[in-house]
Enzyme design. Structure first.
Site, PDB file in Angstrom:
ATOM      1  N   TYR A  47       0.825  -1.209   0.000  1.00 46.55           N
ATOM      2  CA  TYR A  47       0.000   0.000   0.000  1.00 46.55           C
ATOM      3  C   TYR A  47       0.867   1.270   0.000  1.00 46.55           C
ATOM      4  O   TYR A  47       0.848   2.057  -0.950  1.00 46.55           O
ATOM      5  CB  TYR A  47      -0.921  -0.053   1.215  1.00 46.55           C
ATOM      6  CG  TYR A  47      -1.770   1.161   1.496  1.00 46.55           C
ATOM      7  CD1 TYR A  47      -2.012   1.565   2.807  1.00 46.55           C
ATOM      8  CD2 TYR A  47      -2.359   1.904   0.476  1.00 46.55           C
ATOM      9  CE1 TYR A  47      -2.805   2.675   3.082  1.00 46.55           C
ATOM     10  CE2 TYR A  47      -3.152   3.007   0.737  1.00 46.55           C
ATOM     11  CZ  TYR A  47      -3.374   3.387   2.050  1.00 46.55           C
ATOM     12  OH  TYR A  47      -4.160   4.494   2.332  1.00 46.55           O
ATOM     13  N   ASP A 106       9.819  -7.387  -3.408  1.00 46.48           N
ATOM     14  CA  ASP A 106       8.640  -7.737  -2.600  1.00 46.48           C
ATOM     15  C   ASP A 106       8.439  -9.248  -2.712  1.00 46.48           C
ATOM     16  O   ASP A 106       8.692  -9.841  -3.769  1.00 46.48           O
ATOM     17  CB  ASP A 106       7.386  -6.989  -3.119  1.00 46.48           C
ATOM     18  CG  ASP A 106       6.295  -6.878  -2.065  1.00 46.48           C
ATOM     19  OD1 ASP A 106       5.932  -5.746  -1.699  1.00 46.48           O
ATOM     20  OD2 ASP A 106       5.818  -7.943  -1.593  1.00 46.48           O
ATOM     21  N   SER A 111       6.060   3.551  12.987  1.00 48.48           N
ATOM     22  CA  SER A 111       4.648   3.774  13.312  1.00 48.48           C
ATOM     23  C   SER A 111       4.507   4.489  14.644  1.00 48.48           C
ATOM     24  O   SER A 111       5.312   4.289  15.553  1.00 48.48           O
ATOM     25  CB  SER A 111       3.939   2.417  13.382  1.00 48.48           C
ATOM     26  OG  SER A 111       2.681   2.546  14.017  1.00 48.48           O
ATOM     27  N   TYR A 136       3.566  -6.509  16.903  1.00 44.64           N
ATOM     28  CA  TYR A 136       3.809  -5.689  15.694  1.00 44.64           C
ATOM     29  C   TYR A 136       4.507  -4.397  16.105  1.00 44.64           C
ATOM     30  O   TYR A 136       5.548  -4.036  15.553  1.00 44.64           O
ATOM     31  CB  TYR A 136       2.484  -5.384  14.989  1.00 44.64           C
ATOM     32  CG  TYR A 136       2.545  -4.192  14.080  1.00 44.64           C
ATOM     33  CD1 TYR A 136       2.051  -2.953  14.479  1.00 44.64           C
ATOM     34  CD2 TYR A 136       3.121  -4.291  12.820  1.00 44.64           C
ATOM     35  CE1 TYR A 136       2.130  -1.846  13.658  1.00 44.64           C
ATOM     36  CE2 TYR A 136       3.198  -3.193  11.993  1.00 44.64           C
ATOM     37  CZ  TYR A 136       2.707  -1.963  12.422  1.00 44.64           C
ATOM     38  OH  TYR A 136       2.801  -0.873  11.611  1.00 44.64           O
ATOM     39  N   LYS A 185       8.490  -2.788  15.407  1.00 48.09           N
ATOM     40  CA  LYS A 185       8.827  -1.451  14.892  1.00 48.09           C
ATOM     41  C   LYS A 185       9.866  -0.806  15.804  1.00 48.09           C
ATOM     42  O   LYS A 185      10.847  -0.226  15.331  1.00 48.09           O
ATOM     43  CB  LYS A 185       7.574  -0.567  14.822  1.00 48.09           C
ATOM     44  CG  LYS A 185       6.597  -0.945  13.718  1.00 48.09           C
ATOM     45  CD  LYS A 185       7.244  -0.857  12.345  1.00 48.09           C
ATOM     46  CE  LYS A 185       6.270  -1.211  11.233  1.00 48.09           C
ATOM     47  NZ  LYS A 185       6.948  -1.286   9.921  1.00 48.09           N
TER      48      LYS A 185
HETATM   49  C1  WQD Z   1      -8.527   3.033  13.772  1.00 49.08           C
HETATM   50  C2  WQD Z   1      -9.727   3.280  14.665  1.00 49.08           C
HETATM   51  C3  WQD Z   1     -10.426   1.353  15.917  1.00 49.08           C
HETATM   52  C4  WQD Z   1     -11.752  -1.020  12.474  1.00 49.08           C
HETATM   53  C5  WQD Z   1      -3.060   0.356  13.406  1.00 49.08           C
HETATM   54  C6  WQD Z   1      -1.583   0.273  13.738  1.00 49.08           C
HETATM   55  C7  WQD Z   1      -0.828   1.310  12.968  1.00 49.08           C
HETATM   56  C8  WQD Z   1      -1.099   1.097  11.509  1.00 49.08           C
HETATM   57  C9  WQD Z   1      -2.600   1.293  11.267  1.00 49.08           C
HETATM   58  C10 WQD Z   1      -0.156  -0.497   9.992  1.00 49.08           C
HETATM   59  C11 WQD Z   1      -9.579   2.607  16.024  1.00 49.08           C
HETATM   60  C12 WQD Z   1     -11.513   1.785  14.932  1.00 49.08           C
HETATM   61  C13 WQD Z   1     -11.235   0.006  13.242  1.00 49.08           C
HETATM   62  C14 WQD Z   1     -13.119  -1.375  12.604  1.00 49.08           C
HETATM   63  C15 WQD Z   1     -13.382   0.344  14.256  1.00 49.08           C
HETATM   64  N1  WQD Z   1      -0.683  -0.211  11.145  1.00 49.08           N
HETATM   65  N2  WQD Z   1     -12.035   0.669  14.116  1.00 49.08           N
HETATM   66  N3  WQD Z   1     -13.887  -0.674  13.493  1.00 49.08           N
HETATM   67  O1  WQD Z   1      -5.426   0.474  15.231  1.00 49.08           O
HETATM   68  O2  WQD Z   1      -5.267   3.017  14.976  1.00 49.08           O
HETATM   69  O3  WQD Z   1      -3.556   1.576  13.892  1.00 49.08           O
HETATM   70  O4  WQD Z   1      -3.282   0.282  12.027  1.00 49.08           O
HETATM   71  O5  WQD Z   1       0.207   0.217   9.115  1.00 49.08           O
HETATM   72  O6  WQD Z   1       0.553   1.136  13.213  1.00 49.08           O
HETATM   73  O7  WQD Z   1      -1.406   0.531  15.117  1.00 49.08           O
HETATM   74  O8  WQD Z   1      -5.849   1.601  12.990  1.00 49.08           O
HETATM   75  O9  WQD Z   1      -7.655   1.491  11.321  1.00 49.08           O
HETATM   76  O10 WQD Z   1      -7.310  -0.498  12.880  1.00 49.08           O
HETATM   77  O11 WQD Z   1      -8.270   1.625  13.778  1.00 49.08           O
HETATM   78  O12 WQD Z   1     -14.119   0.942  15.070  1.00 49.08           O
HETATM   79  O13 WQD Z   1     -13.644  -2.312  11.917  1.00 49.08           O
HETATM   80  O14 WQD Z   1     -10.868   2.688  14.040  1.00 49.08           O
HETATM   81  O15 WQD Z   1     -11.009   0.980  17.163  1.00 49.08           O
HETATM   82  O16 WQD Z   1     -10.182   3.462  16.990  1.00 49.08           O
HETATM   83  P1  WQD Z   1      -5.077   1.660  14.405  1.00 49.08           P
HETATM   84  P2  WQD Z   1      -7.289   0.989  12.679  1.00 49.08           P
END
Ligand code: WQD
Length: 345
Positions: free
Chosen positions: A13, A33, A127, A152, A156
């Site tokens: 991505y 990759d 991250s 994870y 990092k």
């Molecule tokens: C964002 C918000 C969820 C899904 C992680 C990693 C970060 C990066 C991105 C890789 C949160 C809420 C999510 C859903 C929801 N990783 N949510 N329903 O957890 O902040 O970050 O992913 O590149 O390093 O830490 O991202 O998009 O999973 O969640 O309510 O089906 O959306 O609770 O508040 P996150 P996320």
């Protein structure tokens, strides 16, 4: 000055969007990759956008011999941007050793191969998860790195330290870690974007798949947090803005403008949005209603995190420009184009 940059995980991505921005900046791109979580067809997307097809090698960075063979005899790689890693927070909690082996051994092999072949600068995809739940917000680079919330996140942190100590040991490397907040959206051409395999972990792909009817309903994980509407806050950054930060960082290293051997920067917008605000902004930007239900909290989620971008703005001379609305629309346009393309196959 055009240079040849190796992008590991470059069909992924953020890697693919960074490849596009490197090409736009006049550089040549080589992608390595293993296609574990991406597809070779991304190369067509990059070529459709830029008219340039990167050199591509399907190599797993954990296969040291193959990586050494790639570098052997090459003197044309000026720098490396390292994305290749497993990145699902939840999966890492279920399969920690798979994450440690892949995410640590791959970087170890890469650093040794770079040093062994005289390739110096490395930009590392890190991250904001290294901060855990920051004590103060917005979070700046002086914030302490905390107990990771997942294997994870721990990989990092370990990767950042491996690069830092390798640089400080006097190896010719110059290293910059970019600590991303929440990357979202897609290239405005809808030629490349986020293509998670299986059920998306992240919010945005789940929203766009729900809007398209692939998913029945979005579950919102908790509305009892200490925020304006009870849902967690994140700093959602447009993937093209984020990719441009990598171009600035790698050019900073290649031009020798880095003030010290190892540096790190918070790459966000500086603004936080709740989950419900993102849903509302998506519906407004796209006209698509999202069917969602509030459920219990997701283990490991932090309540709120968003960046203080002063240092990146001033020291890197980089700033995020795209609005949340145009970013959400780009995600929607990509989802529609991607699914149409899959159906056509
Ligand atoms: C964002 C918000 C969820 C899904 C992680 C990693 C970060 C990066 C991105 C890789 C949160 C809420 C999510 C859903 C929801 N990783 N949510 N329903 O957890 O902040 O970050 O992913 O590149 O390093 O830490 O991202 O998009 O999973 O969640 O309510 O089906 O959306 O609770 O508040 P996150 P996320």
């Amino acid at each position: 000055m055009a240079k040849k940059i190796l992008v590991t995980g470059g069909t992924g991505y953020i890697g693919s969007h960074t490849a596009v921005e490197l090409i736009n900046a006049g550089h040549d791109v080589v992608i390595i990759d293993n296609l574990y979580n991406s597809d070779r067809s991304v190369l067509e997307g990059i070529q459709n956008i830029t008219g340039y097809r990167p050199e591509f090698h399907q190599i797993d960075l954990c296969e040291r011999d193959r990586l050494e063979a790639f570098f052997a005899g090459r003197k044309d790689i000026a720098a490396v941007i390292h994305f290749a890693a497993y990145k699902a927070v939840g999966e890492s909690a279920e399969k920690p050793l798979m994450y440690y082996r892949n995410n640590i051994v791959s970087t170890l092999n890469l650093l040794e191969a770079m040093i062994g072949n005289g390739v110096k600068p490395i930009v590392f995809s890190s991250s904001c998860t290294v901060y855990g739940q920051p004590d103060a917000l917005p979070v700046d680079e002086n914030a302490p790195v905390k107990e990771p919330s997942s294997p994870y996140g721990n990989t990092k942190q370990i990767n950042e330290q491996m690069i830092r100590y390798t640089v400080e040991a006097g190896n010719p490397l110059g290293g910059i870690s970019l600590r991303y907040f929440n990357p979202i959206g897609a290239h405005p051409s809808a030629q490349i974007g986020e293509a998670p395999q299986g059920i998306p972990n992240n919010l945005l792909p789940y929203i766009t798949q729900t809007a398209l009817g692939i998913r029945e309903q979005l579950k919102v994980f908790g509305n009892d947090y200490n925020t304006s509407d009870g849902t967690p806050i994140r700093d959602y950054i447009n993937v093209v803005d984020l990719s441009r930060a990598h171009v600035v960082a790698v050019e900073r290293l290649m031009n020798g403008h880095n003030r010290q051997g190892y540096e790190f920067f918070n790459i966000g917008t500086g603004r936080g949005h709740t989950v419900l605000e993102v849903i509302e902004a998506f519906e407004k930007a796209t006209g698509q209603k999202i069917n969602y239900q509030i459920v219990g909290r997701r283990p490991g989620d932090v309540e709120k995190v968003y960046a203080d971008t002063t240092y990146a703005n001033q020291e890197l001379g980089w700033k995020a420009h795209k609005t949340l609305e145009e970013t959400l629309l780009s995600a929607w346009n990509w989802e529609k184009a991607y699914r149409k393309n899959i159906k056509a196959q």
